[in-house]
Design a protein around this motif. Structure first.
Motif, PDB file in Angstrom:
ATOM      1  N   GLU A 145      46.907 -45.603  18.910  1.00  0.00           N
ATOM      2  CA  GLU A 145      47.928 -46.188  19.775  1.00  0.00           C
ATOM      3  C   GLU A 145      47.324 -46.679  21.087  1.00  0.00           C
ATOM      4  OE1 GLU A 145      50.888 -43.173  20.174  1.00  0.00           O
ATOM      5  OE2 GLU A 145      51.406 -43.187  18.037  1.00  0.00           O
ATOM      6  N   LEU A 146      46.343 -45.938  21.608  1.00  0.00           N
ATOM      7  CA  LEU A 146      45.677 -46.347  22.846  1.00  0.00           C
ATOM      8  C   LEU A 146      45.001 -47.698  22.668  1.00  0.00           C
ATOM      9  CD1 LEU A 146      44.698 -45.802  25.715  1.00  0.00           C
ATOM     10  CD2 LEU A 146      42.808 -44.470  24.750  1.00  0.00           C
ATOM     11  N   ARG A 147      44.358 -47.894  21.534  1.00  0.00           N
ATOM     12  CA  ARG A 147      43.701 -49.181  21.258  1.00  0.00           C
ATOM     13  C   ARG A 147      44.725 -50.317  21.259  1.00  0.00           C
ATOM     14  NH1 ARG A 147      40.003 -51.802  17.706  1.00  0.00           N
ATOM     15  NH2 ARG A 147      40.279 -54.000  18.234  1.00  0.00           N
ATOM     16  N   LEU A 148      45.892 -50.086  20.664  1.00  0.00           N
ATOM     17  CA  LEU A 148      46.933 -51.113  20.626  1.00  0.00           C
ATOM     18  C   LEU A 148      47.426 -51.446  22.032  1.00  0.00           C
ATOM     19  CD1 LEU A 148      49.056 -49.913  17.561  1.00  0.00           C
ATOM     20  CD2 LEU A 148      47.384 -51.766  17.620  1.00  0.00           C
ATOM     21  N   VAL A 149      47.611 -50.418  22.848  1.00  0.00           N
ATOM     22  CA  VAL A 149      48.083 -50.629  24.219  1.00  0.00           C
ATOM     23  C   VAL A 149      47.065 -51.441  25.021  1.00  0.00           C
ATOM     24  CG1 VAL A 149      48.624 -49.468  26.392  1.00  0.00           C
ATOM     25  CG2 VAL A 149      49.545 -48.579  24.248  1.00  0.00           C
ATOM     26  N   ILE A 150      45.783 -51.167  24.820  1.00  0.00           N
ATOM     27  CA  ILE A 150      44.743 -51.905  25.533  1.00  0.00           C
ATOM     28  C   ILE A 150      44.763 -53.375  25.134  1.00  0.00           C
ATOM     29  CG2 ILE A 150      42.248 -52.187  25.811  1.00  0.00           C
ATOM     30  CD1 ILE A 150      41.972 -49.173  25.572  1.00  0.00           C
ATOM     31  N   GLU A 151      44.998 -53.648  23.847  1.00  0.00           N
ATOM     32  CA  GLU A 151      45.046 -55.035  23.377  1.00  0.00           C
ATOM     33  C   GLU A 151      46.091 -55.835  24.158  1.00  0.00           C
ATOM     34  OE1 GLU A 151      43.322 -56.720  21.117  1.00  0.00           O
ATOM     35  OE2 GLU A 151      42.229 -55.185  20.000  1.00  0.00           O
ATOM     36  N   LEU A 152      47.218 -55.196  24.470  1.00  0.00           N
ATOM     37  CA  LEU A 152      48.257 -55.872  25.245  1.00  0.00           C
ATOM     38  C   LEU A 152      47.920 -55.871  26.733  1.00  0.00           C
ATOM     39  CD1 LEU A 152      51.534 -54.469  23.603  1.00  0.00           C
ATOM     40  CD2 LEU A 152      50.218 -56.490  22.969  1.00  0.00           C
ATOM     41  N   GLY A 153      47.314 -54.792  27.188  1.00  0.00           N
ATOM     42  CA  GLY A 153      47.080 -54.613  28.618  1.00  0.00           C
ATOM     43  C   GLY A 153      46.053 -55.544  29.231  1.00  0.00           C
ATOM     44  N   ILE A 154      45.139 -56.091  28.402  1.00  0.00           N
ATOM     45  CA  ILE A 154      44.101 -56.952  28.970  1.00  0.00           C
ATOM     46  C   ILE A 154      44.608 -58.361  29.260  1.00  0.00           C
ATOM     47  CG2 ILE A 154      42.229 -55.684  27.852  1.00  0.00           C
ATOM     48  CD1 ILE A 154      42.003 -57.979  25.843  1.00  0.00           C
ATOM     49  N   ALA A 155      45.860 -58.650  28.920  1.00  0.00           N
ATOM     50  CA  ALA A 155      46.394 -60.005  29.105  1.00  0.00           C
ATOM     51  C   ALA A 155      46.242 -60.486  30.542  1.00  0.00           C
ATOM     52  CB  ALA A 155      47.862 -60.051  28.680  1.00  0.00           C
ATOM     53  N   ASP A 156      46.568 -59.638  31.509  1.00  0.00           N
ATOM     54  CA  ASP A 156      46.482 -60.042  32.913  1.00  0.00           C
ATOM     55  C   ASP A 156      45.052 -60.408  33.300  1.00  0.00           C
ATOM     56  OD1 ASP A 156      49.295 -59.337  34.254  1.00  0.00           O
ATOM     57  OD2 ASP A 156      48.810 -57.788  32.790  1.00  0.00           O
ATOM     58  N   LEU A 157      44.089 -59.619  32.824  1.00  0.00           N
ATOM     59  CA  LEU A 157      42.687 -59.902  33.138  1.00  0.00           C
ATOM     60  C   LEU A 157      42.234 -61.211  32.495  1.00  0.00           C
ATOM     61  CD1 LEU A 157      41.082 -56.347  32.718  1.00  0.00           C
ATOM     62  CD2 LEU A 157      41.707 -57.511  34.839  1.00  0.00           C
ATOM     63  N   LEU A 158      42.704 -61.477  31.290  1.00  0.00           N
ATOM     64  CA  LEU A 158      42.320 -62.710  30.598  1.00  0.00           C
ATOM     65  C   LEU A 158      42.749 -63.938  31.392  1.00  0.00           C
ATOM     66  CD1 LEU A 158      43.226 -61.857  26.879  1.00  0.00           C
ATOM     67  CD2 LEU A 158      40.971 -61.854  27.940  1.00  0.00           C
ATOM     68  N   TYR A 159      43.951 -63.899  31.935  1.00  0.00           N
ATOM     69  CA  TYR A 159      44.469 -65.069  32.651  1.00  0.00           C
ATOM     70  C   TYR A 159      43.803 -65.253  34.015  1.00  0.00           C
ATOM     71  CZ  TYR A 159      47.924 -66.668  29.345  1.00  0.00           C
ATOM     72  OH  TYR A 159      48.520 -67.222  28.233  1.00  0.00           O
TER      73      TYR A 159
END
Length: 229
Positions: free
Chosen positions: A105-119
Motif C-alpha cells: 500500500e505504501l508503494r501505491l501511495v508513493i506513486e500518487l504522491g510524487i505527482a507534485d514533484l513531477l510537475y
C-alpha cells in the motif's frame, strides 16, 4: 489480570541495554557524522560493563553503519544508509503477510504522491524519454519484455521527481510489489474499467494539472488499489 502500577520486566540482554545507552549518549551529547567517540575501554568503564559486551554492542552499530573505524582516529560517527539496511532484511519470504500488505500500500501511495514533484521538475527531455519507453513497450513481442518497459516507465517517473531517496525506496520496494502481484488476485489491465495507459499519463503530464495526473495514476493502478481492504 493486569495490576496497576506494576511494570513488566524488560526482556533485554545486557548488550541490548548497552546499545540503548549508547544511542542515548550519542543523541544527548549531540554527536554528528565525523565526530570521534570514546574508546571501547572508556565506554565499558563508564557503563561498568565488560569490554566483550561493549564490543558486541559497538559491532551492532558498525553493522548498521552508525559508526566506523578510521585509521589514527579510532571510531567515528557516520551517516547510516537507512535504505541499504532495509535492503538487507526486506525479503518477502521472511515477512508476515500483513507487513507485506503495508509495504504494498505504501508503494501505491508513493506513486500518487510524487505527482507534485513531477510537475515542478519535469522537462521536455523527460517527456521525450517517457515517450520512447512507451514506444518500446508497444513494440514489445513478449509479456516479459512489456513488463520490463512497464517497470522502466515508472522508474523514470521516480527519477523525474528528483528525489533520490524516493527513487531508491521504489527500487527497495520492487521485490515486495512483485511478490504481492503474484500472490494477490490482480485483475488484468484489460479487465479494468476506465484504465489509463502510460501514453495517456504522458499526455496528462504535457497538458493536464497535478490533480489530473494523480487521478490518472489512480486509474492506471486501479486493479492494485482494489486489493486495499
Amino acid at each position: 489480570m493486569k495490576l496497576q502500577g506494576i511494570k513488566p520486566i524488560e526482556n533485554m540482554t545486557q548488550v541490548d541495554r548497552i546499545e540503548m545507552n549508547l544511542h542515548d549518549y550519542f543523541r544527548n551529547e549531540n554527536f554528528l557524522p565525523g565526530d570521534s567517540i570514546p574508546k571501547e575501554i572508556e565506554l565499558a568503564e563508564a557503563m561498568g560493563v565488560s569490554r566483550t559486551a561493549m564490543r558486541e554492542a559497538l559491532t551492532r552499530f558498525k553493522t548498521l553503519g552508525i559508526i566506523e573505524s578510521k585509521k589514527n582516529r579510532g571510531m567515528v560517527i557516520t551517516e547510516p544508509d537507512v535504505l541499504q539496511n532495509m535492503n538487507r532484511v526486506l525479503n518477502p519470504q521472511l515477512l508476515h503477510q500483513d507487513t507485506m500488505q503495508d509495504f504494498f500500500e505504501l508503494r501505491l501511495v508513493i506513486e500518487l504522491g510524487i505527482a507534485d514533484l513531477l510537475y515542478v521538475r519535469k522537462t521536455d527531455e523527460d517527456i521525450k524519454k517517457l515517450e520512447e519507453i512507451v514506444d518500446k513497450e508497444n513494440a514489445a513481442k513478449s509479456k516479459a519484455e512489456k513488463l520490463k518497459w512497464d517497470i522502466e516507465f515508472h522508474a523514470t517517473l521516480y527519477k523525474i521527481s528528483g528525489n533520490q531517496t524516493i527513487e531508491r525506496f521504489q527500487r527497495t520496494l520492487m521485490p515486495v510489489f512483485d511478490y504481492m502481484k503474484n500472490t494477490l488476485h490482480i485483475r488484468s489491465q484489460e479487465q479494468t474499467a476506465d484504465y489509463v495507459s502510460h501514453k495517456v499519463l504522458i499526455q496528462i503530464l504535457k497538458t493536464g494539472t497535478v490533480e489530473d495526473f494523480r487521478q490518472g495514476m489512480y486509474k492506471h493502478l486501479m486493479q492494485y488499489f482494489e486489493q486495499i481492504k
